[in-house]
Design an enzyme around this catalytic site. Structure first.
Site, PDB file in Angstrom:
ATOM      1  CB  CYS A 137      -0.918  -0.004   1.221  1.00 43.19           C
ATOM      2  SG  CYS A 137      -1.875   1.513   1.417  1.00 43.19           S
ATOM      3  CB  CYS A 140      -0.268   2.187   4.211  1.00 36.03           C
ATOM      4  SG  CYS A 140      -1.917   1.704   3.715  1.00 36.03           S
ATOM      5  CG  ASP A 141       3.390   0.753   4.151  1.00 31.42           C
ATOM      6  OD1 ASP A 141       3.110   1.112   5.305  1.00 31.42           O
ATOM      7  OD2 ASP A 141       3.035  -0.329   3.670  1.00 31.42           O
TER       8      ASP A 141
END
Length: 401
Positions: A137, A140-141
């Site tokens: 993701c 997200c990251d």
């Protein structure tokens, strides 16, 4: 199987736990069925979390522990169980949920929050380095790879769009593509954006054979599909964008799916009355912890209203000893308003009680009786529809008495 829950939530991730908070606070008898030993779903497997509003910095497990603590505060029950089936009971209201060990649970409503897992290719080192350089993701990251060099696996719309997004953070992106040079699975617009981005380069006709590293990812071995040659490349991370797999096997034939994902409306309602979807398992555009939590809240409130409407209908109409006149109407509709005063006057003269159903709020009941126009009035006796009139005049109403 004698106990009937108000709400049974399948799945204990962000969507399911959020639904649990709202259901528990709404004084509904609520059970969360979780297949894993630990609640929290995919979020509980995320080491660092920085994009949940109001939580400046946390870990996925820590945030999910807070969600669980919140559920506990409101008396939500938790049990282990892998669900294998879902169906409507013969009464048309109660839902039956069966687990793989043969246990059957009954509930007035069900919220499915089983999530979706990133598609795992099974590349050597992929599982070993998940959350240690292997990510699924970008939203997200991405921040954790700032100014680093990364590999992206995949060439569909998601892979290309996420690669472009990653260039805002990373030093460089190398996309490993199965196809010949210039050919990607993404649409033309997405391809043009990637090809025009100076930070993105491509390794064509290739697949990742192995993800290498010590404690963290430090390289990959890539195989050229035409020559068979394997080359080694240094990298600080590998992003896998080859799709996700929804956990909906047990729903086949029960609710409407799209590519395995649950089709829901704006109230998270599925094609089965009283069954709702929440989180990554839904057919939706963005899959994040915050959107899953939002879905759970909507599904919980919708479930509460569904139960209230169905129980009111059963008590007021289906179980009534005397005949009932049911007016399907909308309070914003002029003709409906004019009808109601006439109907109530005539019903009182004949000693009948009028039950009103707002077709916007109680769509399930309206659909059950195929209400195509408003206002529509139906006379019920012992739970059965005797006669109906649609958009009636005063004279037409007399036919009901």
């Amino acid at each position: 199987m004698s106990e009937v829950y108000d709400v049974l939530i399948i799945g204990g991730g962000a969507g399911g736990l959020s639904a649990g908070v709202y259901c528990g606070r709404g004084k509904m008898k609520t059970l969360v069925l979780e297949g894993s030993a630990r609640t929290g779903g995919q979020c509980a497997k995320t080491n660092e979390l920085e994009n949940y509003p109001g939580i400046v910095e946390s870990t996925g497990p820590a945030l999910m522990d807070k969600f669980r603590e919140h559920c506990d505060k409101f008396g939500v029950e938790f049990q282990r169980g892998m669900v294998s089936g879902l169906k409507m009971a013969e009464d048309g209201f109660t839902k039956e949920v069966t687990t793989k060990d043969g246990t059957v649970y009954q509930a007035k409503s069900v919220i499915v929050a089983t999530g979706a897992n990133p598609r795992i290719l099974g590349i050597k080192g992929e599982r070993e380095f998940t959350a240690k350089g292997v990510a699924y993701c970008a939203t997200c990251d991405a921040e954790f790879f700032e100014d680093l060099d990364i590999i992206v696996v995949g060439s569909g719309n998601t892979a290309v769009e996420e690669s472009v997004f990653l260039t805002k953070f990373v030093n460089s992106v190398r996309m490993v593509v199965l196809h010949d040079e210039g050919t990607m699975d993404a649409d033309r617009t997405a391809q043009e954006q990637a090809l025009a981005n100076d930070k993105i380069s491509f390794i064509w006709n290739s697949t990742v054979e192995e993800i290498c590293g010590d404690e963290l990812v430090n390289g990959v071995r890539i195989k050229n599909l035409k020559t068979g040659e394997i080359t080694e490349h240094d990298t600080d991370g590998v992003f896998m964008f080859v799709g996700t797999v929804p956990n909906t096997e047990f729903l086949e034939g029960a609710v409407e799916l799209n590519r395995g994902y649950i089709k829901v409306d704006d109230k998270m309602a599925t094609s089965m009355p009283g069954v709702f979807g929440a989180g990554d398992v839904n057919d939706k555009w963005l899959r994040q912890v915050v959107t899953a939590a939002g879905d759970g809240a909507v599904a919980a409130v919708a479930a509460e209203r569904y139960i209230a409407e169905e129980e009111h209908w059963s008590h007021s109409v289906l179980e009534a000893k005397e005949d009932r006149l049911v007016a399907f109407w909308n309070p914003l509709d002029k003709q409906s308003l004019e009808l109601m005063s006439q109907l109530e006057t005539q019903a009182e003269e004949h000693g009948l009680k009028v039950v009103t159903i707002d077709t916007y709020k109680s769509r399930n009941i309206a659909d059950r009786y195929e209400i195509a126009s408003i206002p529509t009035v139906i006379r019920f006796r012992e739970g059965e529809a005797l006669k109906r009139v649609e958009t009636p005049s005063a004279e037409k109403l007399e036919e009901l008495f």
